[in-house]
Design a protein around this motif. Structure first.
Motif, PDB file in Angstrom:
ATOM      1  N   GLN A  82       0.540   3.131  -2.791  1.00 51.71           N
ATOM      2  CA  GLN A  82       1.944   3.222  -2.396  1.00 51.71           C
ATOM      3  C   GLN A  82       2.265   4.644  -1.911  1.00 51.71           C
ATOM      4  O   GLN A  82       3.002   4.815  -0.944  1.00 51.71           O
ATOM      5  N   TYR A  83       1.719   5.630  -2.593  1.00 50.47           N
ATOM      6  CA  TYR A  83       1.901   7.012  -2.133  1.00 50.47           C
ATOM      7  C   TYR A  83       1.231   7.215  -0.771  1.00 50.47           C
ATOM      8  O   TYR A  83       1.780   7.894   0.105  1.00 50.47           O
ATOM      9  N   MET A  84       0.068   6.621  -0.592  1.00 48.75           N
ATOM     10  CA  MET A  84      -0.621   6.753   0.693  1.00 48.75           C
ATOM     11  C   MET A  84       0.178   6.071   1.809  1.00 48.75           C
ATOM     12  O   MET A  84       0.285   6.601   2.920  1.00 48.75           O
ATOM     13  N   ARG A  85       0.733   4.916   1.500  1.00 47.76           N
ATOM     14  CA  ARG A  85       1.586   4.207   2.472  1.00 47.76           C
ATOM     15  C   ARG A  85       2.751   5.084   2.926  1.00 47.76           C
ATOM     16  O   ARG A  85       3.063   5.170   4.123  1.00 47.76           O
ATOM     17  N   ASP A  86       3.379   5.764   1.983  1.00 48.05           N
ATOM     18  CA  ASP A  86       4.549   6.580   2.292  1.00 48.05           C
ATOM     19  C   ASP A  86       4.198   7.885   2.990  1.00 48.05           C
ATOM     20  O   ASP A  86       5.068   8.511   3.587  1.00 48.05           O
ATOM     21  N   TYR A  87       2.945   8.308   2.906  1.00 49.89           N
ATOM     22  CA  TYR A  87       2.517   9.544   3.558  1.00 49.89           C
ATOM     23  C   TYR A  87       2.722   9.458   5.068  1.00 49.89           C
ATOM     24  O   TYR A  87       3.169  10.407   5.709  1.00 49.89           O
ATOM     25  N   PHE A  88       2.415   8.317   5.660  1.00 46.37           N
ATOM     26  CA  PHE A  88       2.462   8.226   7.132  1.00 46.37           C
ATOM     27  C   PHE A  88       3.885   8.035   7.698  1.00 46.37           C
ATOM     28  O   PHE A  88       4.248   8.802   8.608  1.00 46.37           O
ATOM     29  N   PRO A  89       4.657   6.994   7.365  1.00 47.43           N
ATOM     30  CA  PRO A  89       4.384   5.831   6.509  1.00 47.43           C
ATOM     31  C   PRO A  89       3.745   4.688   7.294  1.00 47.43           C
ATOM     32  O   PRO A  89       3.704   4.702   8.525  1.00 47.43           O
ATOM     33  N   ILE A  90       3.284   3.668   6.552  1.00 47.26           N
ATOM     34  CA  ILE A  90       2.655   2.484   7.141  1.00 47.26           C
ATOM     35  C   ILE A  90       3.534   1.268   6.865  1.00 47.26           C
ATOM     36  O   ILE A  90       3.969   1.046   5.732  1.00 47.26           O
ATOM     37  N   THR A  91       3.785   0.493   7.931  1.00 46.30           N
ATOM     38  CA  THR A  91       4.626  -0.704   7.819  1.00 46.30           C
ATOM     39  C   THR A  91       3.876  -1.911   8.356  1.00 46.30           C
ATOM     40  O   THR A  91       3.244  -1.844   9.418  1.00 46.30           O
ATOM     41  N   LEU A  92       3.940  -3.010   7.628  1.00 47.71           N
ATOM     42  CA  LEU A  92       3.343  -4.272   8.076  1.00 47.71           C
ATOM     43  C   LEU A  92       4.456  -5.161   8.612  1.00 47.71           C
ATOM     44  O   LEU A  92       5.437  -5.424   7.911  1.00 47.71           O
ATOM     45  N   GLY A 128       3.126  -4.748   1.093  1.00 48.15           N
ATOM     46  CA  GLY A 128       3.778  -6.020   0.800  1.00 48.15           C
ATOM     47  C   GLY A 128       3.128  -7.234   1.423  1.00 48.15           C
ATOM     48  O   GLY A 128       3.806  -8.231   1.709  1.00 48.15           O
ATOM     49  N   PHE A 129       1.807  -7.213   1.613  1.00 52.08           N
ATOM     50  CA  PHE A 129       1.119  -8.343   2.242  1.00 52.08           C
ATOM     51  C   PHE A 129       1.365  -9.640   1.480  1.00 52.08           C
ATOM     52  O   PHE A 129       1.643 -10.684   2.072  1.00 52.08           O
ATOM     53  N   SER A 130       1.259  -9.594   0.155  1.00 51.89           N
ATOM     54  CA  SER A 130       1.385 -10.818  -0.639  1.00 51.89           C
ATOM     55  C   SER A 130       2.777 -11.428  -0.557  1.00 51.89           C
ATOM     56  O   SER A 130       2.945 -12.638  -0.737  1.00 51.89           O
ATOM     57  N   LYS A 131       3.794 -10.602  -0.299  1.00 52.13           N
ATOM     58  CA  LYS A 131       5.161 -11.117  -0.167  1.00 52.13           C
ATOM     59  C   LYS A 131       5.418 -11.641   1.243  1.00 52.13           C
ATOM     60  O   LYS A 131       6.123 -12.637   1.424  1.00 52.13           O
ATOM     61  N   LEU A 132       4.860 -10.971   2.233  1.00 58.42           N
ATOM     62  CA  LEU A 132       5.042 -11.409   3.614  1.00 58.42           C
ATOM     63  C   LEU A 132       4.264 -12.683   3.906  1.00 58.42           C
ATOM     64  O   LEU A 132       4.714 -13.555   4.655  1.00 58.42           O
ATOM     65  N   PHE A 133       3.071 -12.784   3.316  1.00 51.67           N
ATOM     66  CA  PHE A 133       2.204 -13.941   3.563  1.00 51.67           C
ATOM     67  C   PHE A 133       1.776 -14.554   2.223  1.00 51.67           C
ATOM     68  O   PHE A 133       0.616 -14.435   1.815  1.00 51.67           O
ATOM     69  N   PRO A 134       2.709 -15.191   1.522  1.00 50.37           N
ATOM     70  CA  PRO A 134       2.390 -15.772   0.208  1.00 50.37           C
ATOM     71  C   PRO A 134       1.314 -16.853   0.320  1.00 50.37           C
ATOM     72  O   PRO A 134       1.300 -17.646   1.260  1.00 50.37           O
ATOM     73  N   GLY A 135       0.414 -16.836  -0.643  1.00 50.38           N
ATOM     74  CA  GLY A 135      -0.643 -17.840  -0.664  1.00 50.38           C
ATOM     75  C   GLY A 135      -1.842 -17.499   0.192  1.00 50.38           C
ATOM     76  O   GLY A 135      -2.801 -18.280   0.250  1.00 50.38           O
ATOM     77  N   ILE A 136      -1.813 -16.333   0.875  1.00 50.73           N
ATOM     78  CA  ILE A 136      -2.913 -15.906   1.736  1.00 50.73           C
ATOM     79  C   ILE A 136      -3.651 -14.740   1.067  1.00 50.73           C
ATOM     80  O   ILE A 136      -3.034 -13.786   0.606  1.00 50.73           O
ATOM     81  N   THR A 137      -4.970 -14.829   1.028  1.00 52.89           N
ATOM     82  CA  THR A 137      -5.810 -13.756   0.503  1.00 52.89           C
ATOM     83  C   THR A 137      -6.583 -13.125   1.653  1.00 52.89           C
ATOM     84  O   THR A 137      -7.269 -13.831   2.402  1.00 52.89           O
ATOM     85  N   SER A 138      -6.471 -11.824   1.817  1.00 52.43           N
ATOM     86  CA  SER A 138      -7.125 -11.148   2.936  1.00 52.43           C
ATOM     87  C   SER A 138      -8.487 -10.590   2.537  1.00 52.43           C
ATOM     88  O   SER A 138      -8.688 -10.138   1.414  1.00 52.43           O
ATOM     89  N   HIS A 139      -9.423 -10.643   3.484  1.00 56.83           N
ATOM     90  CA  HIS A 139     -10.757 -10.075   3.320  1.00 56.83           C
ATOM     91  C   HIS A 139     -11.037  -9.242   4.563  1.00 56.83           C
ATOM     92  O   HIS A 139     -11.075  -9.786   5.668  1.00 56.83           O
ATOM     93  N   LEU A 140     -11.246  -7.958   4.398  1.00 55.32           N
ATOM     94  CA  LEU A 140     -11.539  -7.084   5.533  1.00 55.32           C
ATOM     95  C   LEU A 140     -13.040  -6.841   5.608  1.00 55.32           C
ATOM     96  O   LEU A 140     -13.675  -6.485   4.610  1.00 55.32           O
TER      97      LEU A 140
END
Length: 335
Positions: A82-92, A128-140
């Motif tokens: 969360q701190y890293m997200r706010d450094y830039f910040p990063i938005t999905l 907030g990936f899990s809130k934006l896309f509920p029920g989806i699990t991401s694999h990078l």
């Protein structure tokens, strides 16, 4: 060169943001050799049993990066990210619904130098990936090379990273019940060499393996563009044909990883160093492109879906570029 130092009176929140990015850059650039050194060094101490037991576990667990990895949700939700997200910040940014009953293949663009947007958005839950896309699990997906490093492989898998080979991709895409998203940074390490500020050049023109994979599994394709990804670092000029680019290309062929010569700012000054600039990143997830399943698609069928993907990615870029201060006359370039 004049050095611009950071002021002494910096809010604690900003210090914590910087610290979170320092550990991330270190983990990206220095943690792997440290893990190798620790694994070997332990054999020559009274703690040799730790490395011996880990080696046995490593052998038993060797296929795990190709079998969906081993994520640790509490680490993905850590306040560090969360701190890293706010450094830039990063938005999905979400533009369309994704049905959790389906699996998806997501193409992420551009790679950037260190792929900060891909990591925060699809390896952590900070944006907030899990809130934006509920029920989806991401694999990078990440280069298989990194999963051959002791201890480091477990760190990678804890964030949902999986090996970047066909077997690994197929395992995720054919999981029953849906709800899985396989994210691929399509331009790969080679595209990082073109990650200059303001660049909209994507290594995508002849990258069709991910399209073929989607057709074979009947998996919808989801284009993603991360605005600001290329603006985090300066890079030594390396135009195609230059001696530097030739050396970088040669090293990439040997090692499988690219070595962009990048720089930005430091911890206590803003003039030089390996920390990224505080530039906003907006990762926009496009609408899914339906793909008809066919076990052995022809080259023509792959080309058709690939062209449709290029068109959708261009539309996504053009539709949102004005919001993120991209000049009207700048467009995507595919090489």
């Amino acid at each position: 060169m004049k050095v611009e130092f950071a002021p002494l009176c910096v809010p604690v929140q900003r210090r914590l943001q910087t610290a979170s990015v320092v550990q991330w850059v270190f983990s990206f650039l220095g943690l792997a050799p440290c893990c190798i050194a620790a694994f070997i060094a332990l054999f020559f101490t009274r703690f040799w049993l730790i490395s011996a037991l880990y080696a046995a576990w490593w052998f038993i667990d060797r296929e795990k990066p190709r079998r969906g990895g081993r994520r640790i949700p509490c680490l993905q939700k850590s306040v560090i990210w969360q701190y890293m997200r706010d450094y830039f910040p990063i938005t999905l940014v979400k533009t369309a619904e994704l049905d959790p009953r389906q699996n998806y293949l997501l193409g992420f663009h551009p790679h950037g130098v260190l792929a900060a947007g891909a990591f925060i958005n699809f390896c952590t839950d900070a944006s907030g990936f899990s809130k934006l896309f509920p029920g989806i699990t991401s694999h990078l997906m990440m280069l298989s090379l990194w999963f051959r490093i002791p201890f480091f492989r477990d760190y990678l898998m804890s964030g949902g990273l999986v090996s970047s080979d066909k077997e690994s991709a197929s395992y995720v895409l054919q999981k029953p019940g849906g709800g899985n998203m396989l994210a691929i940074i399509v331009g790969g390490a080679q595209e990082a060499l073109d990650a200059h500020p303001g660049s909209c050049t994507l290594l995508l023109k002849n990258r069709k393996g991910f399209v073929r994979l989607a057709i074979q599994h009947g998996t919808p394709l989801v284009p993603v563009f991360s605005f600001g990804e290329n603006d985090l670092f300066e890079q030594v000029r390396n135009p195609k044909g230059s001696w530097l680019r030739q050396i970088q290309h040669w090293l990439q062929q040997i090692m499988g990883i690219s070595l962009p010569l990048f720089h930005a700012r430091g911890i206590f000054q803003y003039s030089f160093g390996l920390l990224p600039y505080r530039q906003p990143i907006h990762t926009v997830v496009g609408k899914p492109i339906p793909v008809k399943k066919k076990h052995r698609p022809s080259e023509e069928e792959v080309d058709q879906v690939h062209q449709k993907y290029l068109n959708e990615l261009c539309n996504l870029f053009e539709e949102h570029k004005a919001k993120y201060n991209i000049p009207e006359d700048r467009h995507l370039e595919f090489i």
